[in-house]
Design an enzyme around this catalytic site. Structure first.
Site, PDB file in Angstrom:
ATOM      1  N   GLU A   1      -9.860  -1.858   5.704  1.00 20.24           N
ATOM      2  CA  GLU A   1     -10.508  -1.582   6.965  1.00 20.24           C
ATOM      3  C   GLU A   1     -11.718  -2.512   7.172  1.00 20.24           C
ATOM      4  OE1 GLU A   1      -9.031   0.286   8.956  1.00 20.24           O
ATOM      5  OE2 GLU A   1      -8.255   2.121   8.072  1.00 20.24           O
TER       6      GLU A   1
ATOM      7  N   HIS B   1      -7.266  -4.615  10.554  1.00 19.41           N
ATOM      8  CA  HIS B   1      -7.032  -4.401   9.127  1.00 19.41           C
ATOM      9  C   HIS B   1      -5.705  -5.013   8.681  1.00 19.41           C
ATOM     10  CE1 HIS B   1      -4.954  -0.345  10.108  1.00 19.41           C
ATOM     11  NE2 HIS B   1      -4.029  -1.055   9.481  1.00 19.41           N
TER      12      HIS B   1
ATOM     13  N   ASP C   1       0.814  -1.211   0.000  1.00 19.38           N
ATOM     14  CA  ASP C   1       0.000   0.000   0.000  1.00 19.38           C
ATOM     15  C   ASP C   1       0.853   1.268   0.000  1.00 19.38           C
ATOM     16  OD1 ASP C   1       0.941  -0.218   2.641  1.00 19.38           O
ATOM     17  OD2 ASP C   1      -0.958  -0.983   3.386  1.00 19.38           O
TER      18      ASP C   1
ATOM     19  N   ASN D   1      -7.648  -2.615  14.657  1.00 11.75           N
ATOM     20  CA  ASN D   1      -9.016  -2.966  14.285  1.00 11.75           C
ATOM     21  C   ASN D   1      -9.073  -4.179  13.353  1.00 11.75           C
ATOM     22  OD1 ASN D   1      -8.073  -1.890  11.889  1.00 11.75           O
ATOM     23  ND2 ASN D   1      -9.601  -0.275  11.736  1.00 11.75           N
TER      24      ASN D   1
END
Length: 237
Positions: free
Chosen positions: A135, A130, A62, A128
């Site tokens: 997400e 990810h 990314d 979280n």
């Protein structure tokens, strides 16, 4: 799915390096790479080794959208600083967050992955759950795409910037479907703040609420954890 637990991030990084080294010795040609603090001990092991990566290809997960490549918080900069300047690859691909059309850049990146099937993919994990910048709610069959970062991810990244207003709100990321095409996946996680995400990923249901839980559906995944990140697991591994 295999879980390996080590004393700390240094032992974990060395263990990940040993797996990569074995993969190269057995013909691996393409490494999928990650950024952030988690893989740094792995990259330290790679740069201090005598391994030659000059005939290999790397494909990164990314990049932030709108952050110039020479910005010291861009993932292009991070990879050069932590790995490529010391151990260059034949080809190194990082998504183009400065592209005029991010959707076109995403499709082009998917073609790069098709042309360079990833032998070993390195992952971190967000608090979280990810992976990459996928997400909660991300589709498990998603390919490379533009992502709106959640507030929790923006908050987690804010420590790297002078103020929160400088933190990018968007990124371009391999999708979960892109990641799952990798032949082998190594997910690294260190620290107590990752313990809830690791428990949900390994022992919870497979759900888009926890993007990393998609790894339960992959044939060859190794979780490399320190004792703190593994502290909430119910089972003994």
């Amino acid at each position: 799915m295999k879980v390996e637990i080590y004393k700390d991030k240094n032992e974990g990084g060395q263990a990940a390096f040993n797996i990569i080294k074995s993969g190269i010795e057995n013909g691996a040609k393409v490494l999928g790479l990650a950024t952030g603090s988690t893989p740094i001990t792995l990259y330290n092991a790679m740069t201090s080794s005598d391994l030659d990566f000059s005939n290999m290809t790397s494909v990164n997960l990314d990049e932030y959208v709108g952050l110039p490549f020479d910005n010291d918080q861009s993932y292009h900069y991070f990879m050069k600083d932590n790995l490529f300047n010391k151990k260059p690859f034949k080809m190194s691909y990082v998504p183009d967050g400065m592209a005029a059309d991010i959707n076109v850049a995403a499709k082009e990146y998917d073609q790069i992955i098709e042309d360079n099937p990833i032998d070993v993919q390195i992952l971190g994990i967000g608090r979280n759950g990810h992976i990459g910048f996928n997400e909660p709610g991300s589709a498990f069959d998603s390919l490379t795409h533009e992502v709106d970062l959640t507030q929790s991810t923006i908050d987690a990244n804010a420590r790297f910037f002078a103020n929160e207003d400088d933190v990018p709100r968007k990124a371009i990321s391999m999708g979960i479907g892109s990641i799952l095409k990798s032949k082998k996946i190594l997910l690294l996680a260190y620290g107590e703040d990752k313990a809830d995400a690791i428990k949900a990923t390994i022992e919870g249901p497979v759900t888009t609420d926890v993007p990393a839980s998609a790894l339960q559906n992959h044939d060859d995944v190794i979780f490399i954890l320190d004792e703190a990140a593994a502290s909430k697991l119910s089972n003994k591994y």
